[in-house]
Design a protein around this motif. Structure first.
Motif, PDB file in Angstrom:
ATOM      1  N   PRO A 139      79.029 -55.666  14.954  1.00 16.67           N
ATOM      2  CA  PRO A 139      78.836 -55.303  16.370  1.00 16.67           C
ATOM      3  C   PRO A 139      77.373 -55.181  16.781  1.00 16.67           C
ATOM      4  O   PRO A 139      77.070 -55.179  17.978  1.00 16.67           O
ATOM      5  N   LEU A 140      76.489 -55.075  15.795  1.00 14.66           N
ATOM      6  CA  LEU A 140      75.064 -54.927  16.093  1.00 14.66           C
ATOM      7  C   LEU A 140      74.339 -56.268  16.108  1.00 14.66           C
ATOM      8  O   LEU A 140      73.110 -56.310  16.198  1.00 14.66           O
ATOM      9  N   SER A 141      75.086 -57.370  16.035  1.00 11.20           N
ATOM     10  CA  SER A 141      74.492 -58.704  15.973  1.00 11.20           C
ATOM     11  C   SER A 141      73.632 -58.985  17.198  1.00 11.20           C
ATOM     12  O   SER A 141      74.106 -58.857  18.341  1.00 11.20           O
ATOM     13  N   PRO A 142      72.375 -59.401  17.004  1.00 11.58           N
ATOM     14  CA  PRO A 142      71.500 -59.697  18.154  1.00 11.58           C
ATOM     15  C   PRO A 142      71.800 -61.040  18.811  1.00 11.58           C
ATOM     16  O   PRO A 142      71.314 -61.308  19.911  1.00 11.58           O
ATOM     17  N   SER A 143      72.598 -61.899  18.143  1.00  5.23           N
ATOM     18  CA  SER A 143      72.924 -63.210  18.697  1.00  5.23           C
ATOM     19  C   SER A 143      74.259 -63.675  18.122  1.00  5.23           C
ATOM     20  O   SER A 143      74.794 -63.076  17.178  1.00  5.23           O
ATOM     21  N   PHE A 144      74.777 -64.756  18.683  1.00  5.52           N
ATOM     22  CA  PHE A 144      76.043 -65.309  18.191  1.00  5.52           C
ATOM     23  C   PHE A 144      75.891 -65.817  16.759  1.00  5.52           C
ATOM     24  O   PHE A 144      76.824 -65.722  15.958  1.00  5.52           O
ATOM     25  N   GLY A 145      74.720 -66.335  16.427  1.00  7.58           N
ATOM     26  CA  GLY A 145      74.478 -66.805  15.061  1.00  7.58           C
ATOM     27  C   GLY A 145      74.611 -65.681  14.042  1.00  7.58           C
ATOM     28  O   GLY A 145      75.196 -65.863  12.971  1.00  7.58           O
ATOM     29  N   TRP A 146      74.041 -64.510  14.369  1.00 11.11           N
ATOM     30  CA  TRP A 146      74.168 -63.370  13.462  1.00 11.11           C
ATOM     31  C   TRP A 146      75.613 -62.874  13.388  1.00 11.11           C
ATOM     32  O   TRP A 146      76.070 -62.422  12.332  1.00 11.11           O
ATOM     33  N   LEU A 147      76.334 -62.974  14.470  1.00 14.41           N
ATOM     34  CA  LEU A 147      77.750 -62.604  14.440  1.00 14.41           C
ATOM     35  C   LEU A 147      78.513 -63.502  13.470  1.00 14.41           C
ATOM     36  O   LEU A 147      79.386 -63.028  12.715  1.00 14.41           O
ATOM     37  N   ILE A 148      78.175 -64.785  13.470  1.00 15.83           N
ATOM     38  CA  ILE A 148      78.797 -65.717  12.523  1.00 15.83           C
ATOM     39  C   ILE A 148      78.466 -65.311  11.088  1.00 15.83           C
ATOM     40  O   ILE A 148      79.332 -65.320  10.201  1.00 15.83           O
ATOM     41  N   VAL A 149      77.211 -64.931  10.840  1.00 12.57           N
ATOM     42  CA  VAL A 149      76.805 -64.518   9.491  1.00 12.57           C
ATOM     43  C   VAL A 149      77.646 -63.334   9.010  1.00 12.57           C
ATOM     44  O   VAL A 149      78.160 -63.329   7.879  1.00 12.57           O
ATOM     45  N   PHE A 150      77.825 -62.335   9.856  1.00 12.34           N
ATOM     46  CA  PHE A 150      78.575 -61.151   9.440  1.00 12.34           C
ATOM     47  C   PHE A 150      80.064 -61.443   9.330  1.00 12.34           C
ATOM     48  O   PHE A 150      80.763 -60.807   8.527  1.00 12.34           O
ATOM     49  N   ARG A 151      80.565 -62.400  10.104  1.00 16.91           N
ATOM     50  CA  ARG A 151      81.959 -62.817   9.930  1.00 16.91           C
ATOM     51  C   ARG A 151      82.147 -63.482   8.567  1.00 16.91           C
ATOM     52  O   ARG A 151      83.188 -63.312   7.908  1.00 16.91           O
ATOM     53  N   ILE A 152      81.143 -64.240   8.125  1.00 12.39           N
ATOM     54  CA  ILE A 152      81.221 -64.862   6.802  1.00 12.39           C
ATOM     55  C   ILE A 152      81.228 -63.794   5.720  1.00 12.39           C
ATOM     56  O   ILE A 152      82.014 -63.855   4.758  1.00 12.39           O
ATOM     57  N   VAL A 153      80.353 -62.792   5.857  1.00 11.24           N
ATOM     58  CA  VAL A 153      80.339 -61.691   4.892  1.00 11.24           C
ATOM     59  C   VAL A 153      81.690 -60.970   4.884  1.00 11.24           C
ATOM     60  O   VAL A 153      82.237 -60.629   3.829  1.00 11.24           O
ATOM     61  N   GLN A 154      82.236 -60.762   6.063  1.00 15.98           N
ATOM     62  CA  GLN A 154      83.546 -60.118   6.167  1.00 15.98           C
ATOM     63  C   GLN A 154      84.624 -60.941   5.461  1.00 15.98           C
ATOM     64  O   GLN A 154      85.508 -60.390   4.786  1.00 15.98           O
ATOM     65  N   SER A 155      84.550 -62.263   5.593  1.00 15.45           N
ATOM     66  CA  SER A 155      85.554 -63.120   4.967  1.00 15.45           C
ATOM     67  C   SER A 155      85.476 -63.059   3.446  1.00 15.45           C
ATOM     68  O   SER A 155      86.502 -63.143   2.760  1.00 15.45           O
ATOM     69  N   ILE A 156      84.263 -62.900   2.902  1.00 11.02           N
ATOM     70  CA  ILE A 156      84.107 -62.789   1.453  1.00 11.02           C
ATOM     71  C   ILE A 156      84.770 -61.508   0.960  1.00 11.02           C
ATOM     72  O   ILE A 156      85.499 -61.502  -0.046  1.00 11.02           O
ATOM     73  N   GLY A 157      84.543 -60.403   1.664  1.00  9.45           N
ATOM     74  CA  GLY A 157      85.200 -59.161   1.286  1.00  9.45           C
ATOM     75  C   GLY A 157      86.708 -59.255   1.383  1.00  9.45           C
ATOM     76  O   GLY A 157      87.434 -58.778   0.500  1.00  9.45           O
ATOM     77  N   THR A 158      87.199 -59.880   2.451  1.00  8.28           N
ATOM     78  CA  THR A 158      88.639 -60.049   2.619  1.00  8.28           C
ATOM     79  C   THR A 158      89.227 -60.907   1.503  1.00  8.28           C
ATOM     80  O   THR A 158      90.318 -60.625   0.991  1.00  8.28           O
ATOM     81  N   SER A 159      88.509 -61.945   1.101  1.00  7.10           N
ATOM     82  CA  SER A 159      88.983 -62.830   0.040  1.00  7.10           C
ATOM     83  C   SER A 159      89.149 -62.091  -1.279  1.00  7.10           C
ATOM     84  O   SER A 159      90.064 -62.366  -2.053  1.00  7.10           O
ATOM     85  N   MET A 160      88.247 -61.171  -1.556  1.00  5.11           N
ATOM     86  CA  MET A 160      88.367 -60.369  -2.772  1.00  5.11           C
ATOM     87  C   MET A 160      89.678 -59.585  -2.785  1.00  5.11           C
ATOM     88  O   MET A 160      90.331 -59.454  -3.825  1.00  5.11           O
ATOM     89  N   MET A 161      90.065 -59.083  -1.620  1.00  7.39           N
ATOM     90  CA  MET A 161      91.262 -58.253  -1.542  1.00  7.39           C
ATOM     91  C   MET A 161      92.548 -59.074  -1.564  1.00  7.39           C
ATOM     92  O   MET A 161      93.502 -58.727  -2.254  1.00  7.39           O
ATOM     93  N   VAL A 162      92.579 -60.178  -0.819  1.00  5.25           N
ATOM     94  CA  VAL A 162      93.823 -60.929  -0.650  1.00  5.25           C
ATOM     95  C   VAL A 162      94.265 -61.586  -1.950  1.00  5.25           C
ATOM     96  O   VAL A 162      95.415 -61.444  -2.383  1.00  5.25           O
ATOM     97  N   ALA A 163      93.366 -62.327  -2.603  1.00  2.00           N
ATOM     98  CA  ALA A 163      93.735 -63.019  -3.840  1.00  2.00           C
ATOM     99  C   ALA A 163      94.134 -62.029  -4.922  1.00  2.00           C
ATOM    100  O   ALA A 163      95.107 -62.232  -5.644  1.00  2.00           O
TER     101      ALA A 163
END
Length: 443
Positions: free
Chosen positions: A72-96
């Motif tokens: 939510p603190l992303s200064p731009s859409f590009g940074w929002l994409i970066v944090f979504r990628i980080v979020q997906s890595i954490g989610t992947s650890m849990m789901v598999a």
């Protein structure tokens, strides 16, 4: 993170307005998450087999917590994409790891156990669009990330207390160097896979956005095809491949399950992401009321999951998957009938059909995977299975972008419904053709 993914479906129109992007541009909030997940799932499956499932699961929760705090603190859409990628890595650890834990520690009535897991996932899907609509209506899009934080914190405490401790890792795992770890996860294969997937997506989406095929688009597409061919060649030779293509050849039943699961997710997520945007951009329904309408999808999935568990424990996955295909055909065909004068509430019929089919698929496809995969490779198999899920999701977003264009319209949404109907009929045909000795390995 099903809660966050379902909330994103309602937030797409808002993000498009905030960042002044067309649908193709804002769709990278979906692409980035699922491309990263498609890569991370097999890697985390391998890591859990080697280093311990409890450690990977808890680490995933920490990563997801940090991403939800910073996005939510992303200064731009590009940074929002970066944090979504980080979020997906954490989610992947849990789901598999979560699927592997069910496969290893629950030996009887696994479909029933999977149905319980599916209830929680469906519950998140049920309330996600509604919560997202309320949060966006009263606050703004950053709230859909902040709301994850208490759920992740509670999950960490629960997992810490309930997940069995890992056995001591093998000596080679404890002493593995950084270079050996790169070889183990097949970093070269990951790089080729990523280049191929991103280049093909950029090439296709750019060609659609420009309205013609430019030389640049052709070059980018060719780079993707070359990288894909190099990836296949590399994986066939690698000693520890990122996606073990030879394993697919050795276990054809597992291959069939993954292919079918990819098609199922193309269907489901085309509706899941497409319908909220259609309601908001074409029918001018508010985020709040869109969230209310989307409740029918999650609630029907929630109701179907426990029934699916008992049914599949008794009869195997094939009958449930056949009924699921029929329901998706009904829902897709109903989309084709929608027009500007159709009552908005009528979309609930399509949502209900897809919701029930989703409850059947959540349990049926995972039960089919367990039947087709040897126990000793379940970590890798679970990772590949979820990669198929995310590839289906990526292809659904690509399909929406190509068919709809930069701006949603009623005609494009109707064409999307026709395409989904054809895919659903294909799934019905594939399930009807399966025999007892076929690829789901039913007894």
């Amino acid at each position: 993170m099903p809660l966050n993914s379902s909330m994103i479906s309602v937030a797409i129109a808002r993000l498009q307005n905030v960042y002044q992007l067309d649908y193709t541009g804002v769709s990278w909030i979906i692409f980035s998450f699922y491309i990263a997940s498609a890569i991370a799932q097999p890697v985390m499956g391998k890591a859990s087999d080697l280093f311990g499932r409890r450690k990977i699961f808890l680490t995933g929760l920490v990563v997801a917590f940090v991403a939800s705090l910073l996005a939510p603190l992303s200064p731009s859409f590009g940074w929002l994409i970066v944090f979504r990628i980080v979020q997906s890595i954490g989610t992947s650890m849990m789901v598999a790891v979560g699927m592997a834990i069910v496969r290893i520690y629950i030996t009887e009535k696994q479909a029933t156990a999977l149905s319980v897991l599916s209830i929680f996932l469906s519950g998140a899907a049920a309330i996600g669009p509604f919560i997202g609509g309320v949060l966006i209506h009263w606050w703004d899009w950053p709230a859909i990330f902040f709301v994850n934080i208490p759920f992740v914190a509670a999950s960490f405490l629960l997992a810490w207390r309930t997940i069995p401790k890992d056995e001591s890792p093998e000596s080679f795992a404890r002493n593995m160097s950084f270079r050996k770890w790169f070889d183990f996860i097949d970093a070269s294969g990951i790089l080729l896979f990523t280049v191929a997937l991103v280049a093909l997506l950029v090439g296709l989406l750019s060609a659609k956005s420009d309205g013609h095929v430019s030389l640049r688009n052709v070059i980018v597409g060719l780079i993707g095809l070359v990288a894909l061919a190099a990836f296949v060649r590399h994986e066939l030779k690698a000693t520890s491949p990122f996606i073990p293509l030879r394993t697919f050849a050795k276990y054809p039943a597992m291959t069939w399950v993954n292919v079918q699961f990819m098609f199922v997710n193309i269907l489901f997520y085309s509706l899941f992401f497409g319908l909220p945007s259609y309601l908001q951009m074409v029918r001018h329904v508010s985020e709040f009321h869109t969230g209310i309408l989307m409740l029918s999808l999650g609630f029907c999935s929630l109701a179907a999951s426990p029934l699916a568990g008992r049914w599949i424990d008794k009869s195997g996955p094939r009958p449930a998957l056949l009924v699921s295909g029929m329901l998706m055909t009904l829902g897709s065909a109903w989309i084709v009938t929608l027009n500007q004068t159709s009552p908005v509430i009528s979309v609930c019929l399509a949502l209900a059909a897809f919701g029930i089919s989703n409850g059947l698929n959540n349990v049926g496809m995972q039960a089919a995977l367990f039947k087709s995969s040897p126990k000793e490779i379940i970590g890798v198999a679970s990772g590949i299975f979820n990669t198929s899920r995310y590839l289906g999701t990526i292809l659904s977003s690509l399909l929406i972008g190509i068919v709809i264009g930069d701006k949603f319209n009623a005609g494009g949404f109707r064409v999307l419904g026709i395409i989904l109907t054809v895919i659903a009929l294909l799934l019905v045909f594939m399930n009807r053709r399966r025999r007892e000795s076929g690829q789901l390995q039913e007894s």
